[in-house]
Design a protein around this motif. Structure first.
Motif, mmCIF file in Angstrom:
data_model
loop_
_atom_site.group_PDB
_atom_site.id
_atom_site.type_symbol
_atom_site.label_atom_id
_atom_site.label_comp_id
_atom_site.label_asym_id
_atom_site.label_seq_id
_atom_site.Cartn_x
_atom_site.Cartn_y
_atom_site.Cartn_z
ATOM 1 N N THR A 1 106.769 111.816 101.888
ATOM 2 C CA THR A 1 107.787 112.693 102.924
ATOM 3 C C THR A 1 109.029 111.465 102.803
ATOM 4 O OG1 THR A 1 106.698 114.195 104.957
ATOM 5 C CG2 THR A 1 108.764 113.627 105.314
ATOM 6 N N VAL A 2 110.068 111.815 102.704
ATOM 7 C CA VAL A 2 110.923 110.536 102.490
ATOM 8 C C VAL A 2 112.550 110.938 103.472
ATOM 9 C CG1 VAL A 2 112.670 109.736 100.671
ATOM 10 C CG2 VAL A 2 110.110 109.823 100.116
ATOM 11 N N ASN A 3 112.791 110.709 104.141
ATOM 12 C CA ASN A 3 113.976 110.977 104.846
ATOM 13 C C ASN A 3 115.439 110.844 103.594
ATOM 14 O OD1 ASN A 3 112.783 111.425 107.305
ATOM 15 N ND2 ASN A 3 113.386 109.396 108.039
ATOM 16 N N LYS A 4 116.091 111.828 103.723
ATOM 17 C CA LYS A 4 117.260 112.323 103.012
ATOM 18 C C LYS A 4 118.945 111.985 104.151
ATOM 19 C CE LYS A 4 115.659 111.435 98.834
ATOM 20 N NZ LYS A 4 115.753 110.505 98.345
ATOM 21 N N VAL A 5 120.085 111.314 103.481
ATOM 22 C CA VAL A 5 120.889 111.395 104.222
ATOM 23 C C VAL A 5 121.899 111.811 104.053
ATOM 24 C CG1 VAL A 5 122.430 111.111 105.840
ATOM 25 C CG2 VAL A 5 120.230 110.150 106.265
ATOM 26 N N TYR A 6 123.029 112.597 102.782
ATOM 27 C CA TYR A 6 124.196 112.917 102.800
ATOM 28 C C TYR A 6 125.670 113.349 103.065
ATOM 29 C CZ TYR A 6 120.330 114.565 99.310
ATOM 30 O OH TYR A 6 119.228 114.617 97.969
ATOM 31 N N VAL A 7 126.603 111.843 102.654
ATOM 32 C CA VAL A 7 127.787 112.330 103.207
ATOM 33 C C VAL A 7 128.371 112.801 102.359
ATOM 34 C CG1 VAL A 7 129.862 110.584 104.712
ATOM 35 C CG2 VAL A 7 126.942 110.283 105.654
ATOM 36 N N ASN A 8 129.257 114.057 102.330
ATOM 37 C CA ASN A 8 130.214 114.849 101.236
ATOM 38 C C ASN A 8 129.210 114.931 100.313
ATOM 39 O OD1 ASN A 8 131.766 115.573 103.332
ATOM 40 N ND2 ASN A 8 133.199 113.669 103.028
ATOM 41 N N GLY A 9 128.048 115.751 100.124
ATOM 42 C CA GLY A 9 127.550 115.528 98.599
ATOM 43 C C GLY A 9 126.515 113.929 98.660
ATOM 44 N N SER A 10 127.705 113.342 98.906
ATOM 45 C CA SER A 10 126.660 111.565 98.293
ATOM 46 C C SER A 10 125.633 111.488 99.078
ATOM 47 C CB SER A 10 127.628 110.789 98.152
ATOM 48 O OG SER A 10 128.874 111.044 97.361
ATOM 49 N N LEU A 11 124.315 110.652 98.517
ATOM 50 C CA LEU A 11 123.703 109.850 98.950
ATOM 51 C C LEU A 11 123.236 108.545 99.353
ATOM 52 C CD1 LEU A 11 120.339 110.164 99.482
ATOM 53 C CD2 LEU A 11 119.503 110.069 97.731
ATOM 54 N N VAL A 12 123.296 108.517 100.876
ATOM 55 C CA VAL A 12 123.391 107.180 101.604
ATOM 56 C C VAL A 12 122.489 107.028 101.551
ATOM 57 C CG1 VAL A 12 125.632 107.723 101.856
ATOM 58 C CG2 VAL A 12 124.246 108.412 103.828
ATOM 59 N N THR A 13 122.269 105.379 102.015
ATOM 60 C CA THR A 13 120.817 104.838 101.634
ATOM 61 C C THR A 13 120.251 104.550 103.282
ATOM 62 O OG1 THR A 13 121.438 103.068 101.507
ATOM 63 C CG2 THR A 13 120.508 103.704 99.582
ATOM 64 N N THR A 14 119.896 103.267 103.911
ATOM 65 C CA THR A 14 119.250 103.035 104.895
ATOM 66 C C THR A 14 120.435 103.062 105.956
ATOM 67 O OG1 THR A 14 117.361 101.702 104.169
ATOM 68 C CG2 THR A 14 118.692 101.199 106.677
ATOM 69 N N MET A 15 121.799 102.579 106.180
ATOM 70 C CA MET A 15 123.225 102.546 107.027
ATOM 71 C C MET A 15 124.015 102.926 106.894
ATOM 72 S SD MET A 15 121.430 99.421 109.626
ATOM 73 C CE MET A 15 120.960 98.347 108.402
ATOM 74 N N PHE A 16 124.733 103.623 107.305
ATOM 75 C CA PHE A 16 126.101 103.965 106.517
ATOM 76 C C PHE A 16 127.442 104.224 107.913
ATOM 77 C CE2 PHE A 16 129.798 107.254 106.803
ATOM 78 C CZ PHE A 16 129.809 106.958 105.597
ATOM 79 N N THR A 17 128.022 103.443 107.654
ATOM 80 C CA THR A 17 129.470 103.373 108.948
ATOM 81 C C THR A 17 130.537 103.353 108.564
ATOM 82 O OG1 THR A 17 129.752 101.787 110.872
ATOM 83 C CG2 THR A 17 129.202 100.671 109.199
ATOM 84 N N ASN A 18 131.394 103.470 109.115
ATOM 85 C CA ASN A 18 132.864 103.631 109.060
ATOM 86 C C ASN A 18 133.331 103.904 110.119
ATOM 87 O OD1 ASN A 18 133.249 106.404 109.508
ATOM 88 N ND2 ASN A 18 133.484 106.911 107.880
ATOM 89 N N ASN A 19 135.399 104.104 109.916
ATOM 90 C CA ASN A 19 135.624 104.210 111.369
ATOM 91 C C ASN A 19 135.435 105.475 112.474
ATOM 92 O OD1 ASN A 19 137.289 102.184 111.048
ATOM 93 N ND2 ASN A 19 138.845 102.746 110.087
ATOM 94 N N ASP A 20 135.097 106.136 111.975
ATOM 95 C CA ASP A 20 134.106 107.839 112.264
ATOM 96 C C ASP A 20 132.659 107.756 112.517
ATOM 97 O OD1 ASP A 20 136.920 109.035 111.823
ATOM 98 O OD2 ASP A 20 136.396 109.085 110.674
ATOM 99 N N MET A 21 132.059 106.833 111.910
ATOM 100 C CA MET A 21 130.639 107.536 112.325
ATOM 101 C C MET A 21 129.979 106.686 112.130
ATOM 102 S SD MET A 21 129.524 110.155 109.556
ATOM 103 C CE MET A 21 131.027 111.198 110.317
ATOM 104 N N THR A 22 128.356 106.364 112.788
ATOM 105 C CA THR A 22 126.960 105.560 112.104
ATOM 106 C C THR A 22 126.131 106.239 112.257
ATOM 107 O OG1 THR A 22 128.418 103.149 113.224
ATOM 108 C CG2 THR A 22 126.222 103.749 112.871
ATOM 109 N N ILE A 23 125.131 105.647 110.628
ATOM 110 C CA ILE A 23 123.971 106.298 110.579
ATOM 111 C C ILE A 23 123.060 105.220 110.116
ATOM 112 C CG2 ILE A 23 123.376 108.421 108.979
ATOM 113 C CD1 ILE A 23 125.888 108.617 108.450
ATOM 114 N N THR A 24 122.051 105.852 110.997
ATOM 115 C CA THR A 24 120.308 105.138 110.735
ATOM 116 C C THR A 24 119.911 106.083 110.368
ATOM 117 O OG1 THR A 24 120.302 104.761 113.436
ATOM 118 C CG2 THR A 24 122.089 103.204 112.069
ATOM 119 N N ASN A 25 118.813 105.100 109.166
ATOM 120 C CA ASN A 25 117.835 105.375 109.030
ATOM 121 C C ASN A 25 116.728 104.702 109.286
ATOM 122 O OD1 ASN A 25 115.348 106.883 108.204
ATOM 123 N ND2 ASN A 25 116.339 107.264 105.669
ATOM 124 N N GLN A 26 115.582 104.367 110.510
ATOM 125 C CA GLN A 26 114.746 103.709 109.921
ATOM 126 C C GLN A 26 113.344 104.074 109.854
ATOM 127 O OE1 GLN A 26 116.397 100.973 110.589
ATOM 128 N NE2 GLN A 26 117.353 101.421 111.510
#
Length: 536
Positions: free
Chosen positions: A149-174
């Protein structure tokens, strides 16, 4: 009135005048005395129907606070739901549904849930993904389920990896859970496959949510709200009313299927690992979070699905404990039934940070600045959760990698280097220094050159070989300029200039119309018929 002497010393206002000197004190000039009084705050204790402890919410001045209930909606297993106000119900239907939606749009925020069949009979469903809409973002938290089983995170259709952050949000995947945090509206969305939660502040969303999570207002009586605003007597019936059309699931666009018969009553002898919920392991959490709904859901899942499905109920209860800042190390107590195996390069921690430090100093600084700007109440800065983390003494190389390193050294290709490893960049030799744990570069060391004597017809020039200046003999009609040899030129110094230039003295040409002609040296005057330039 204050007399002039006292007023000069103590008062800059009229006698009896009152004013605010800062957010939390009131100042009064009384008979020449400067009296400071702290603002009185009226604090009323409240009882939250969802069974969770109330939280302190400070006013804009940061002086006084009041208590509010937490609006945390969650689901787990096949699946079981708990609304924002603590209403428990089960709902086993596939397709996509509105989990949270604003009744009156204010923050441009909503969450959908996609359920799929997770057994051949179609009687049991499992969450496949959460779809979060915020501003102009579409964030999908999902899993690819197979041999691994693999966790997947997409932001506006683009796959992001372990962490993603900008001025509006932070996404983590541990590894275990994916977590989306939106600081401006203090929203946190979590998904780990069989478990999900949506956490929003009552201050911003009071009485303005609908969907399968109900209405955030500390009142369970209106949690089963339908699309038309009416209240259904059953939240399980209400849940189906929030189905939405999705292009890739046309079978979900028709009328609802006839209800399937409820599972026949079964006496379950084996309730393992559910008993851990009532054990000493969760003793501290029992004081603040009601455990009974999670225990009943666990037993149901163990009876009608699998023992592993029962683990999701424990995970859900543990998540509520973590939201209440209570850390519980529970997996070992299940004796392997609910064990989670991390990748070989990481270790399991029951209460690790939601955002980890990396070798990327700019990323770490950006996260720290966000926390400082948003204050100590920020959920992403102070929360914790279970997951897979780098072992002690090791650091995550970057927010876009899953590599743990013992030192934060990066080579010219951007990839990590080991302690003591050396490489060359241009005319510098670099090493991942064992003392500073960082990259140290020095100019290439050049060996001492032996004296060079040129023969007749040669001149001594300096050429750069492997970054070192090397005295070299070349023919007199060869000019070396910028480490390049030019035959037919002679180097000449230019007075008043740091650098000289090459002056053409002759040229070498091939005789035309002759197959493989020999090279011939012509005089400078003869060169003009082939090349009119006379100098470089």
């Amino acid at each position: 009135m204050c007399n002039s002497f006292l007023k000069a010393l103590f008062c800059s206002h009229q006698n009896g005048e009152t004013w605010r000197s800062n957010n939390c004190t009131t100042e009064t000039c009384e008979n020449g005395k400067h009296i400071t009084t702290h603002v009185q705050c009226n604090v009323t204790n409240i009882v939250c129907e969802n069974g969770q402890p109330p939280v302190k919410v400070y006013d804009e001045n940061g002086c006084c606070f009041h208590y509010e209930c937490k609006c945390v909606c969650g689901g787990w297993g096949d699946p079981h739901y708990v609304t924002f106000d603590g209403q428990y119900y089960s709902f086993q239907k596939n397709c996509t549904y509105v989990l949270v939606k604003e009744i009156t749009p204010r923050h441009n925020f909503k969450v959908y849930i996609e359920n799929v069949n997770c057994n051949p009979t179609g009687t049991v469903t499992c969450p496949k993904s959460l779809i979060v809409y915020y501003k102009n973002y579409t964030v999908i938290l999902t899993q690819e389920r197979g041999a691994k089983t693999v966790n997947k995170v997409y932001v506006n259709g683009s796959l992001v990896t372990t962490m993603f952050t900008n001025n509006d949000m932070t996404i983590t995947n541990q590894g275990i859970e994916m977590r989306l945090t939106i600081p401006k509206i203090e929203a946190v969305v979590m998904f780990n496959g069989l478990l999900f939660s949506v956490d929003v502040p009552m201050t911003l969303f009071y009485g303005n949510t609908e969907g399968q999570c109900g209405t955030c207002d500390n009142n369970t009586k209106n949690d089963c709200r339908l699309k038309n605003g009416q209240i259904s007597p059953s939240c399980s019936d209400m849940a189906y009313d929030w189905r939405v059309s999705v292009d890739n699931t046309p079978y979900c666009n028709g009328p609802p299927p006839p209800p399937l018969p409820s599972p026949s009553p079964t006496i379950c002898v084996n309730s393992s690992p559910c008993e851990i919920l009532n054990s000493e392991v969760f003793k501290e959490c029992h004081k603040v979070i009601r455990v009974q709904p999670f225990y009943e859901a666990c037993k149901f899942d163990v009876c009608y699905t699998t023992v592993n499905m029962g683990c999701s109920s424990i995970e859900a209860y543990n998540l509520m404990c973590a939201e209440a800042s209570i850390c519980v190390d529970w997996r070992n107590a299940t004796k392997g039934v609910c064990e989670y195996k991390c990748p070989d390069n990481k270790v399991y921690k029951p209460c690790g940070p939601t955002v980890v430090q990396t070798c990327n100093a700019r990323y770490n600084e950006q996260f720290s600045q966000q926390c400082n700007a948003e204050g100590p109440q920020n959920k992403n800065c102070n929360s914790f959760g279970e997951g897979c983390f780098c072992p002690a003494g090791m650091t995550l190389f970057s927010s876009t990698s899953d590599v743990c390193v013992s030192s934060c050294c990066a080579g010219p290709d951007g990839k990590p280097k080991e302690l003591g490893e050396t490489w060359k960049i241009g005319c510098q030799e670099c090493v991942c220094d064992k003392n500073t744990f960082s990259v140290v570069c020095k100019n290439v060391k050049c060996a001492t050159q032996n004296p060079v004597k040129c023969t007749e017809g040669e001149v001594l020039v300096n050429k750069t070989v492997d970054c070192c200046v090397t005295p070299t003999c070349v023919p007199k009609d060869v000019c070396v300029f910028n480490n390049t040899e030019y035959k037919g030129y002679e180097y000449t110094d230019v007075p008043g200039s740091c650098c000289g230039k090459c002056i053409r003295t002759s040229c070498v040409v091939n005789v035309p119309d002759v197959s493989s002609p020999p090279s011939q040296t012509w005089s400078k005057d003869q060169c003009t018929k082939y090349d009119s330039s006379s100098s470089m």
